[in-house]
Design a protein around this motif. Structure first.
Motif, short mmCIF file in Angstrom:
data_model
loop_
_atom_site.label_atom_id
_atom_site.label_comp_id
_atom_site.label_asym_id
_atom_site.label_seq_id
_atom_site.Cartn_x
_atom_site.Cartn_y
_atom_site.Cartn_z
N ASP A 18 0.93 -0.74 -0.36
CA ASP A 18 -0.04 -0.10 0.16
C ASP A 18 1.01 0.97 0.02
O ASP A 18 1.32 1.16 0.94
CB ASP A 18 -0.81 0.18 1.30
CG ASP A 18 -2.03 1.03 1.01
OD1 ASP A 18 -2.30 1.91 0.35
OD2 ASP A 18 -2.17 1.70 2.49
N LEU A 19 0.87 2.14 -0.27
CA LEU A 19 1.62 3.62 -0.73
C LEU A 19 0.39 4.53 -0.85
O LEU A 19 1.08 6.06 -0.11
CB LEU A 19 1.49 3.81 -2.41
CG LEU A 19 2.53 3.02 -3.45
CD1 LEU A 19 2.48 3.79 -4.57
CD2 LEU A 19 3.50 2.88 -2.48
N GLY A 20 -0.92 4.48 -0.17
CA GLY A 20 -1.43 5.39 0.50
C GLY A 20 -1.65 6.61 0.41
O GLY A 20 -2.28 6.71 -1.25
N ARG A 47 -8.28 -7.61 2.48
CA ARG A 47 -8.56 -7.69 4.22
C ARG A 47 -7.16 -6.17 4.55
O ARG A 47 -6.19 -6.17 3.82
CB ARG A 47 -7.12 -8.68 5.05
CG ARG A 47 -8.91 -9.76 4.95
CD ARG A 47 -8.11 -11.38 5.60
NE ARG A 47 -8.86 -12.54 5.06
CZ ARG A 47 -9.17 -13.41 5.78
NH1 ARG A 47 -8.34 -13.19 6.68
NH2 ARG A 47 -9.50 -14.53 5.35
N TRP A 48 -7.97 -5.31 5.40
CA TRP A 48 -7.06 -4.14 5.00
C TRP A 48 -6.81 -4.45 6.96
O TRP A 48 -6.26 -4.53 7.51
CB TRP A 48 -7.71 -3.43 5.42
CG TRP A 48 -7.23 -1.40 5.75
CD1 TRP A 48 -6.79 -0.74 6.37
CD2 TRP A 48 -7.59 -0.64 4.80
NE1 TRP A 48 -6.82 1.04 5.59
CE2 TRP A 48 -7.21 0.44 4.46
CE3 TRP A 48 -8.26 -0.96 3.06
CZ2 TRP A 48 -6.69 1.53 3.57
CZ3 TRP A 48 -8.23 0.04 2.10
CH2 TRP A 48 -7.26 1.62 2.55
N ALA A 49 -4.94 -4.14 6.65
CA ALA A 49 -3.81 -4.25 7.43
C ALA A 49 -2.94 -2.47 7.29
O ALA A 49 -1.80 -2.72 7.64
CB ALA A 49 -3.02 -5.11 7.47
N SER A 50 -3.57 -1.76 6.63
CA SER A 50 -3.01 -0.42 6.29
C SER A 50 -3.39 0.29 7.31
O SER A 50 -3.58 0.50 8.29
CB SER A 50 -2.64 -0.48 5.05
OG SER A 50 -1.31 0.72 4.44
N SER A 51 -3.26 1.85 6.43
CA SER A 51 -3.20 2.62 7.36
C SER A 51 -4.61 2.99 7.61
O SER A 51 -5.98 2.25 7.04
CB SER A 51 -3.24 3.89 6.31
OG SER A 51 -3.13 5.40 7.02
N ILE A 173 -1.54 -3.93 3.04
CA ILE A 173 0.19 -4.00 3.79
C ILE A 173 1.12 -2.64 3.64
O ILE A 173 1.37 -2.48 1.96
CB ILE A 173 1.00 -4.83 4.01
CG1 ILE A 173 0.68 -6.66 4.27
CG2 ILE A 173 1.83 -4.78 4.80
CD1 ILE A 173 0.38 -6.60 5.43
N PRO A 174 0.71 -2.09 4.45
CA PRO A 174 2.39 -0.83 4.07
C PRO A 174 3.26 -0.86 3.44
O PRO A 174 4.37 -1.61 3.93
CB PRO A 174 2.66 0.13 5.41
CG PRO A 174 1.18 -0.10 6.92
CD PRO A 174 0.99 -1.87 6.03
#
Length: 332
Positions: A18-20, A47-51, A173-174
């Motif tokens: 993920d680059l946000g 599945r969201w494990a980022s910002s 993932i970030p």
């Protein structure tokens, strides 16, 4: 004895970087590209494990493309940010500490250079690029030590790896966490890009992103013409293209032209579009109505923004400010 037929193998755990907000910067790896890549992988959920940022571009793009988001329950690491700031303040008091800070800052600048240089899926998901990213994290750790200096990165990634162990599907993932997690999770892999190329969704998304970020050297007439040629799609609907075009009219002081575009965009809004779009369109429309002297209608438009179930923070802030004081357009 007859052998039993093995059941279907579980889908692998795919780690998607993920680059946000930087997704808005890259024409060949933007929010539209991510939706196309997920379609290529056959994924209907992420599945969201980022910002935790509520205004993350993928919070708009994925549901608009019919891809479900499932937020992983993650602990709050805000305390680690506070400890990090305290450490930096302490280090700044001593020459050796300031040198350690400079070394860490150089590593952060190296990471920034990596993620703002042109990126496409092949580059972003290459082992070589991920190794370069991980090298910057190792340099920060060498400069400031593991713990407050890295915001307890190893502890946080240990916790995240434990939560992901044994899971399947696509996990967002970030980017800077991905190389470490990839090494710690034996069942994890990067998405297979065989046969994948960014397509029309990516191209139209890149056009809209570009129009929202005008530069002095831009050919505004060419950009307007490009926006007008597009019909839009689910990720970047026609209403957003009109709103982006309105920003070009505003940049040259053409308030009537901006109003026409924004009112057209507002009339085209519906529930199936990206959730941030209504707030962005209406907040800007309120400002244009204000600048044209229609204060009462502008105030009603601002209140409509604040009544939405979701509006980006920038739109809410503009609406709140507009209710306090009439917006006026100031051109440089």
């Amino acid at each position: 004895m007859p052998q039993s037929t093995p059941g279907p193998r579980p889908a692998p755990l795919l780690l998607l970087p993920d680059l946000g907000d930087l997704l808005r910067l890259h024409p060949q790896f933007n929010a539209g590209t991510v939706t196309e890549l997920l379609a290529h992988l056959g994924a209907r959920e992420v599945r969201w494990a980022s910002s935790p940022d509520a205004d993350h571009p993928l919070r708009d793009a994925l549901p608009a493309a019919g891809i479900d988001i499932h937020d992983l329950p993650l602990p709050d690491w805000a305390w680690a940010d506070a400890e990090h700031e305290q450490l930096l303040g302490f280090l700044n008091q001593y020459p050796q500490g300031r040198e350690r800070r400079r070394r860490a800052q150089a590593a952060e600048q190296a990471l920034a250079a990596l993620v703002t240089a042109p990126l496409d899926p092949a580059r972003l998901l290459s082992r070589g690029f991920l190794a370069e990213v991980e090298a910057t994290r190792a340099e920060v750790r060498a400069a400031l030590d593991e713990g407050p200096g890295t915001r307890w990165r190893q502890r946080r990634l240990d916790d995240l790896a434990a939560r992901l162990d044994g899971q399947t599907g696509v996990i967002l993932i970030p980017l800077d966490d991905l190389p470490t997690l990839l090494a710690r999770l034996p069942g994890a892999a990067l998405p297979d890009l065989t046969g994948f190329q960014p397509g029309e969704v990516s191209r139209v998304r890149a056009l809209a992103d570009r129009a929202w970020q005008l530069r002095e050297e831009d050919d505004l007439n060419a950009l307007l013409a490009a926006l007008d040629r597009e019909a839009g799609d689910r990720v970047t609907p026609r209403a957003e293209l009109d709103a982006a075009a309105a920003s070009i009219h505003l940049a040259v002081g053409d308030l009537p032209g901006a109003r026409t575009r924004l009112e057209r965009a507002a009339h085209a809004l519906d529930d199936g579009q990206p959730r941030s779009l209504a707030g962005l369109v209406l907040a800007r429309l309120g400002q244009v109505r204000d600048a044209l002297g229609d204060r009462e209608l502008a105030q009603r438009t601002y209140r409509a923004v604040l009544a939405l179930n979701h509006a980006p923070q920038v739109a809410r802030a503009a609406a709140e400010e507009g209710l306090r004081e009439a917006f006026a357009l100031h051109l440089n």
